[in-house]
Write a protein that holds these residues in place. Structure first.
Motif, short mmCIF file in Angstrom:
data_model
loop_
_atom_site.label_atom_id
_atom_site.label_comp_id
_atom_site.label_asym_id
_atom_site.label_seq_id
_atom_site.Cartn_x
_atom_site.Cartn_y
_atom_site.Cartn_z
N GLY A 19 53.98 48.57 49.04
CA GLY A 19 52.74 48.26 48.37
C GLY A 19 51.32 49.11 48.76
O GLY A 19 51.25 48.80 50.22
N VAL A 20 50.40 49.53 48.07
CA VAL A 20 49.39 50.06 48.59
C VAL A 20 48.14 49.51 47.72
O VAL A 20 48.30 49.58 46.41
N PHE A 21 47.16 48.82 48.63
CA PHE A 21 46.07 48.32 47.74
C PHE A 21 44.82 48.53 48.16
O PHE A 21 44.54 49.02 49.49
N ALA A 22 43.68 48.57 47.23
CA ALA A 22 42.58 48.82 47.35
C ALA A 22 41.71 47.85 48.34
O ALA A 22 40.66 48.10 49.00
N HIS A 23 42.26 46.65 47.80
CA HIS A 23 41.45 45.32 48.53
C HIS A 23 42.61 44.48 49.33
O HIS A 23 43.65 44.25 48.42
N ARG A 24 42.07 43.67 50.30
CA ARG A 24 43.20 43.10 50.89
C ARG A 24 43.47 41.90 50.09
O ARG A 24 44.57 41.38 50.10
N GLU A 25 42.53 41.13 49.26
CA GLU A 25 43.06 40.23 48.44
C GLU A 25 44.03 40.22 47.43
O GLU A 25 44.87 39.63 47.30
N GLN A 26 43.96 41.44 46.95
CA GLN A 26 45.14 41.90 45.93
C GLN A 26 46.27 42.01 46.58
O GLN A 26 47.43 41.33 46.30
N ALA A 27 46.46 42.50 47.85
CA ALA A 27 47.65 42.63 48.63
C ALA A 27 48.05 41.17 48.97
O ALA A 27 49.20 41.01 49.10
N THR A 28 47.19 40.56 49.46
CA THR A 28 47.60 39.13 49.81
C THR A 28 48.31 38.23 48.82
O THR A 28 49.17 37.61 48.77
N ASN A 29 47.69 38.21 47.78
CA ASN A 29 48.10 37.61 46.50
C ASN A 29 49.37 38.11 45.86
O ASN A 29 50.69 37.32 45.71
N TRP A 30 49.78 39.30 46.12
CA TRP A 30 51.15 39.95 45.84
C TRP A 30 52.13 39.72 46.86
O TRP A 30 53.26 39.43 46.55
N ILE A 31 51.77 39.60 47.97
CA ILE A 31 52.56 39.04 49.24
C ILE A 31 52.94 37.59 48.92
O ILE A 31 54.22 37.24 48.98
N ALA A 32 52.11 36.82 48.66
CA ALA A 32 52.41 35.39 48.33
C ALA A 32 53.40 35.26 47.24
O ALA A 32 54.15 34.62 47.22
#
Length: 92
Positions: A19-32
């Protein structure tokens, strides 16, 4: 980081990022959401990690091998923000 950045997630034992994300929040939501385990790292855009570290004076090349492909292609900096996740939860 002063330049534009992205967040890249590498799952445990994965050969490639998932996964590659522009924003940390998007990444952490996807991971969770998917209960993933691995490392989320912030990377500079439009530059190599070694070049970024040299430009920001985080790394000073001192050995001839520091200019060789084998070193450059595996370089990572402790100055990059990174977070470890286990089953979707941030751990130390």
């Amino acid at each position: 980081m002063s330049t534009s950045t992205v967040w890249i997630f590498n799952g445990h034992k994965a050969a490639f990022p998932s996964g590659v994300f522009a924003h940390r929040e998007q990444a952490t939501n996807w991971i969770a959401q998917h209960k993933l385990s691995g490392v989320l790292t912030e990377y500079p855009v439009d530059t190599g990690t070694l070049d970024w570290a040299i430009t920001n004076q985080f790394f000073l090349p001192k050995k001839p091998e520091h200019s060789q492909a084998k070193f450059i292609q595996s370089f990572t900096s402790s100055r990059q923000r990174h977070e470890h996740y286990e089953e979707g939860t941030l751990v130390a």
